[in-house]
Design an enzyme around this catalytic site. Sequence first.
Site, PDB file in Angstrom:
ATOM      1  N   LYS A  53      73.995  82.539  77.535  1.00 31.59           N
ATOM      2  CA  LYS A  53      75.205  82.176  78.284  1.00 31.59           C
ATOM      3  C   LYS A  53      74.897  81.039  79.260  1.00 31.59           C
ATOM      4  CE  LYS A  53      77.237  86.745  77.758  1.00 31.59           C
ATOM      5  NZ  LYS A  53      77.517  88.078  78.296  1.00 31.59           N
ATOM      6  N   GLN A  97      76.537  91.607  83.532  1.00 36.85           N
ATOM      7  CA  GLN A  97      76.153  91.939  82.165  1.00 36.85           C
ATOM      8  C   GLN A  97      76.081  93.463  82.001  1.00 36.85           C
ATOM      9  OE1 GLN A  97      75.902  89.735  79.714  1.00 36.85           O
ATOM     10  NE2 GLN A  97      75.256  91.189  78.161  1.00 36.85           N
ATOM     11  N   ASP A 120      85.196  87.840  82.146  1.00 32.67           N
ATOM     12  CA  ASP A 120      85.102  88.784  81.029  1.00 32.67           C
ATOM     13  C   ASP A 120      86.475  89.337  80.627  1.00 32.67           C
ATOM     14  OD1 ASP A 120      82.540  89.301  79.945  1.00 32.67           O
ATOM     15  OD2 ASP A 120      81.926  90.334  81.789  1.00 32.67           O
TER      16      ASP A 120
HETATM   17  N1  GUN Z   1      77.515  93.307  77.161  1.00 33.02           N
HETATM   18  C1  GUN Z   1      77.758  93.102  75.839  1.00 33.02           C
HETATM   19  N2  GUN Z   1      78.802  92.255  75.685  1.00 33.02           N
HETATM   20  C2  GUN Z   1      79.206  91.917  76.933  1.00 33.02           C
HETATM   21  C3  GUN Z   1      80.242  91.071  77.421  1.00 33.02           C
HETATM   22  O1  GUN Z   1      81.027  90.457  76.667  1.00 33.02           O
HETATM   23  N3  GUN Z   1      80.337  90.984  78.784  1.00 33.02           N
HETATM   24  C4  GUN Z   1      79.508  91.660  79.614  1.00 33.02           C
HETATM   25  N4  GUN Z   1      79.708  91.516  80.929  1.00 33.02           N
HETATM   26  N5  GUN Z   1      78.549  92.462  79.190  1.00 33.02           N
HETATM   27  C5  GUN Z   1      78.396  92.576  77.856  1.00 33.02           C
END
Ligand code: GUN
Length: 283
Positions: A53, A97, A120
Amino acid sequence: MGEIISGKELSKEVREEVRLEVESLKATYGAVPHLVVVLVGNDPASESYVKAKKRACLKAGMESTIIRKESDITEEELLDIIINLNNDKGVHGILVQLPIPKHINENKIIDAILIEKDVDGFHPLNVAYMHLGRPCILPATPKGIMTMLKSKNIELKGKDALIIGRSNLVGKPAAMLLMGQHATVTIAHSRTQNLKEKCLQADIIVAAVGRAHTVTKDMVKPGAIIIDVGVNRVDGKLIGDCDFNDLKDITSFITPVPGGVGPMTIASLLQNTIECFKGIVQK
Ligand code: GUN
């Protein structure tokens, strides 16, 4: 022979669009979107997602910061971090995350993120807006799926879509978005009976159940569209929820794993970060 919808290729296009928009925002506002990712603990999968990311943000000309915390951080300490980020005018997107350690209430953390910075789309108000079909930040994975379907001009109106998986991150929002495009949606999950029958009726299958090769050739109607969200590590290899090699010849469109939905999730996150930035600077 089914056409492969390459998330790898499509995400490059989206990321280039994002990069150009970041340049234009920089020229207009003298600032670029800044995404802060909070990573608690040292889960290897989360570690690699978070790094990907950050790399994508930097390539698109955005700012990105990773805040790393040990897994023994208290809920109060994590909430304090979120509140500081909420108040920081130089931060436009906040992502914690998941998963986070069990001693921390995940809902409390998500609820604390300012909705304007919720890249998100997990904040309950964002979720409510999505269910109401109102403008909002959409969760990145289902948003990426919709971008993939749109890129191939796939007509969704009146189609039978089967979602396998009922998670808050993928299954439930994907169902809402497909319904918003007038598909007839069925949600199946790990305890659904007669999955094969339901699959055989579907024009579109979104597999997000997290079990390798759940969907096999005998379960799919010829010409169906397969979107595979699964990422399962089997004998060191990444494998989807669908048996790609067997299915690719009978489907009309299919996404591979890896190189399918995964890269689109990151591209959608970049789009969301831009949306949050614009929402904040244009207020
Ligand atoms: N863990 C797995 N996928 C995601 C996501 O799209 N966002 C976040 N914050 N954590 C994740």
